[in-house]
Design an enzyme around this catalytic site. Structure first.
Site, PDB file in Angstrom:
ATOM      1  N   TYR A 186      55.957  26.727  46.527  1.00  0.00           N
ATOM      2  CA  TYR A 186      55.000  25.976  45.730  1.00  0.00           C
ATOM      3  C   TYR A 186      54.161  25.132  46.673  1.00  0.00           C
ATOM      4  O   TYR A 186      54.698  24.479  47.566  1.00  0.00           O
ATOM      5  CB  TYR A 186      55.720  25.065  44.738  1.00  0.00           C
ATOM      6  CG  TYR A 186      55.633  25.531  43.313  1.00  0.00           C
ATOM      7  CD1 TYR A 186      54.430  25.458  42.614  1.00  0.00           C
ATOM      8  CD2 TYR A 186      56.742  26.044  42.652  1.00  0.00           C
ATOM      9  CE1 TYR A 186      54.329  25.879  41.302  1.00  0.00           C
ATOM     10  CE2 TYR A 186      56.661  26.470  41.338  1.00  0.00           C
ATOM     11  CZ  TYR A 186      55.449  26.390  40.660  1.00  0.00           C
ATOM     12  OH  TYR A 186      55.366  26.815  39.367  1.00  0.00           O
TER      13      TYR A 186
ATOM     14  N   GLU B 266      51.036  23.014  45.745  1.00  0.00           N
ATOM     15  CA  GLU B 266      49.926  22.328  45.088  1.00  0.00           C
ATOM     16  C   GLU B 266      49.178  21.436  46.085  1.00  0.00           C
ATOM     17  O   GLU B 266      49.786  20.704  46.868  1.00  0.00           O
ATOM     18  CB  GLU B 266      50.436  21.480  43.924  1.00  0.00           C
ATOM     19  CG  GLU B 266      50.851  22.307  42.720  1.00  0.00           C
ATOM     20  CD  GLU B 266      51.184  21.447  41.520  1.00  0.00           C
ATOM     21  OE1 GLU B 266      51.205  20.214  41.673  1.00  0.00           O
ATOM     22  OE2 GLU B 266      51.421  22.017  40.445  1.00  0.00           O
TER      23      GLU B 266
ATOM     24  N   ASP C  13      27.617  35.903  41.555  1.00  0.00           N
ATOM     25  CA  ASP C  13      28.908  36.543  41.298  1.00  0.00           C
ATOM     26  C   ASP C  13      28.878  37.909  41.972  1.00  0.00           C
ATOM     27  O   ASP C  13      28.276  38.857  41.467  1.00  0.00           O
ATOM     28  CB  ASP C  13      29.132  36.677  39.801  1.00  0.00           C
ATOM     29  CG  ASP C  13      30.538  37.166  39.459  1.00  0.00           C
ATOM     30  OD1 ASP C  13      31.166  37.815  40.326  1.00  0.00           O
ATOM     31  OD2 ASP C  13      31.003  36.909  38.335  1.00  0.00           O
TER      32      ASP C  13
ATOM     33  N   THR D 230      35.820  38.189  43.456  1.00  0.00           N
ATOM     34  CA  THR D 230      37.197  38.637  43.528  1.00  0.00           C
ATOM     35  C   THR D 230      37.446  39.142  44.948  1.00  0.00           C
ATOM     36  O   THR D 230      36.510  39.322  45.737  1.00  0.00           O
ATOM     37  CB  THR D 230      37.474  39.766  42.525  1.00  0.00           C
ATOM     38  OG1 THR D 230      36.516  40.812  42.720  1.00  0.00           O
ATOM     39  CG2 THR D 230      37.373  39.261  41.097  1.00  0.00           C
TER      40      THR D 230
ATOM     41  N   LYS E 277      38.439  45.095  44.487  1.00  0.00           N
ATOM     42  CA  LYS E 277      37.241  45.928  44.353  1.00  0.00           C
ATOM     43  C   LYS E 277      36.795  46.438  45.737  1.00  0.00           C
ATOM     44  O   LYS E 277      37.607  46.959  46.487  1.00  0.00           O
ATOM     45  CB  LYS E 277      36.138  45.157  43.633  1.00  0.00           C
ATOM     46  CG  LYS E 277      36.532  44.703  42.217  1.00  0.00           C
ATOM     47  CD  LYS E 277      35.378  44.065  41.500  1.00  0.00           C
ATOM     48  CE  LYS E 277      35.705  43.716  40.061  1.00  0.00           C
ATOM     49  NZ  LYS E 277      36.493  42.464  39.931  1.00  0.00           N
TER      50      LYS E 277
ATOM     51  N   ARG F 112      44.715  41.266  44.314  1.00  0.00           N
ATOM     52  CA  ARG F 112      44.075  40.737  43.110  1.00  0.00           C
ATOM     53  C   ARG F 112      44.019  39.221  43.181  1.00  0.00           C
ATOM     54  O   ARG F 112      44.944  38.519  42.809  1.00  0.00           O
ATOM     55  CB  ARG F 112      44.841  41.189  41.856  1.00  0.00           C
ATOM     56  CG  ARG F 112      44.896  42.691  41.663  1.00  0.00           C
ATOM     57  CD  ARG F 112      43.523  43.285  41.445  1.00  0.00           C
ATOM     58  NE  ARG F 112      42.899  42.780  40.256  1.00  0.00           N
ATOM     59  CZ  ARG F 112      43.008  43.342  39.048  1.00  0.00           C
ATOM     60  NH1 ARG F 112      43.738  44.429  38.893  1.00  0.00           N
ATOM     61  NH2 ARG F 112      42.390  42.822  38.001  1.00  0.00           N
TER      62      ARG F 112
END
Length: 439
Positions: free
Chosen positions: A68, A70, A214, A240, A243, A249
């Site tokens: 984790y 954060e 985008d 992203t 692609k 992903r």
């Protein structure tokens, strides 16, 4: 050629490939094995899909899953981040270098959350935002009504010309000056032509809007020099990392330094908790791969293949939105073929050709049963297919659409066998050599 493996007929993944998974959960292992076979012996033409390298797969499956984290490097809410900070800093440095940007955030979980962070950074609920209409090739998160972005903000949309299928920048400018949006999005999901970032930038400046490019679909083409970059023109770049970029992903937001604080704060703590560190590692690997000379060759080959495929489809009487393509994507209008897009897509899937049905501009049919089919060349290019193979691909599509119109399953099965034979000669990156898979 055997039929595509489905979950009902799936065989377990080879223990040597997934030993722990096979032992712990043979049912899930069988599904993984089935998907490996399906990706290996089908012709994948969905433009948003690709094959990642074995290195990206390995990085995405490491013990970085266990952490984790954060916060941001050097400013975490958990201890034990000595290695995680270095992983994230490495990914950020590679993103900045590859795209030539001042600031990069590699924490967004995917493209839609990344775009939501843009709204949080630059707009208030109820503000006007502007993007390309979804039926014209835009994205849900560009202010379309069924998206949260269209519910929380006042979305206004631009489109394309009916006669050319291209963006009418006079219309875009008129709409922007009339509506004065806080944010303007350019880019989308079904745009087969080069995006004129300079024209959008000029309009955004005149309207006093933040321009967001985008580039989710074309990030790899930009990185490889096969499409112009938005960096000189856009305030923020959203993408992203899969692609055409061939990463895991995930997503990234890139921007000018003046917007860095707002963007970072919007991602965390605005929208997300801890980043997915294993994905960050995969992104770092993909960015490193995209910086190699071979990736430039790949990006240009993607465009060359798409152009050759478009020409071959035109020669067979297909109608293409905008008359062709400049990038990785071809959008076909099947109205003249007398086959709905959904029917064609499902038939082609049975023939081993994986596409998606898609609306076309000014489509009279409903979105879930549209007139078009969207195809692209990133995946087949990753397998090594070249422009000389595109007439055969176009021929399979032509025969498959005709078979769909006739309801001829035997013809689809014959295509399936031919597709499998070609795929066996072009092993897919990242896939194992297993019984029944191409060697």
């Amino acid at each position: 050629m055997t039929a595509p493996v489905t979950p009902a007929t799936a065989t377990p993944a080879t223990p040597a490939r997934h030993p722990a998974l096979t032992a712990a959960d043979p049912e899930l292992a069988a599904l993984v094995g089935a998907e490996e076979r399906l990706q290996a012996d089908t012709l994948r033409l969905i433009p948003s899909e690709n094959y990642v390298s074995q290195a990206v797969l390995e990085a995405s499956g490491t013990v970085l899953q266990n952490k984790y984290s954060e916060g941001y490097p050097g400013r975490r809410y958990y201890e034990g981040q000595q290695n995680i900070d270095r992983v994230e800093r490495l990914a950020v440095a590679r993103a900045r270098s590859l795209f030539g940007v001042e600031h990069a955030n590699v924490q967004p979980y995917s493209g839609s959350p990344a775009n939501l962070a843009v709204y949080l950074a630059f707009a208030e609920p109820g503000d006007t935002v502007m993007g390309m209409a979804l039926p014209m090739g835009g994205h849900l998160t560009h202010g379309w009504g069924v998206s949260a972005t269209g519910s929380w903000f006042r979305g206004v949309q631009y489109g394309v010309r009916r006669d050319t299928g291209l963006v009418d920048f006079d219309e875009v400018r008129e709409l922007a000056l009339k509506e004065r949006p806080k944010v303007i999005f350019c880019g989308g999901t079904a745009l087969p032509r080069t995006i004129d970032f300079a024209a959008f930038g000029e309009i955004a400046r005149e309207a006093g809007a933040v321009l967001v490019a985008d580039i989710a679909h074309i990030a790899g083409l930009i990185a490889g020099g096969a499409h112009p970059s938005p960096v000189p023109h856009a305030d923020v770049i959203s993408t992203t990392t899969h692609k055409t970029l061939r990463g895991p992903r995930g997503a990234m937001l890139m921007c000018r330094e003046e917007h860095a604080k707002a963007v970072d704060k919007a991602v965390f703590p605005g929208l997300q908790g801890g980043p997915h560190n294993h994905t960050t590692a995969g992104i770092a690997v993909a960015l490193h791969e995209a910086a190699q000379p071979s990736f430039r060759d790949y990006a240009h080959a993607v465009v060359a293949n798409a152009g050759a495929l478009a020409e071959a489809l035109l020669a067979r009487g297909f109608e293409l939105v905008s008359g062709g393509t400049d990038n990785h994507l071809v959008l076909m209008d099947l109205t003249s073929k007398e086959v709905p897009g959904k029917v064609a897509a499902q038939a082609l899937d049975r023939a081993g050709i994986v596409v998606n049905y898609n609306t076309v501009p000014f489509d009279p049919r409903k979105p879930f049963d549209p007139s078009g089919v969207r195809i692209g060349t990133p995946s087949l290019t990753s397998r090594g297919l070249t422009a000389e193979h595109m007439p055969a691909v176009a021929d399979w599509i032509d025969r498959g659409v005709a078979a769909a119109r006739r309801g001829d399953e035997d013809a689809l099965a014959a295509i399936r066998a031919e597709v499998g034979e070609l795929m066996s000669a072009f092993p897919a990156p990242g896939l194992p050599t297993l019984p029944g898979l191409p060697a």
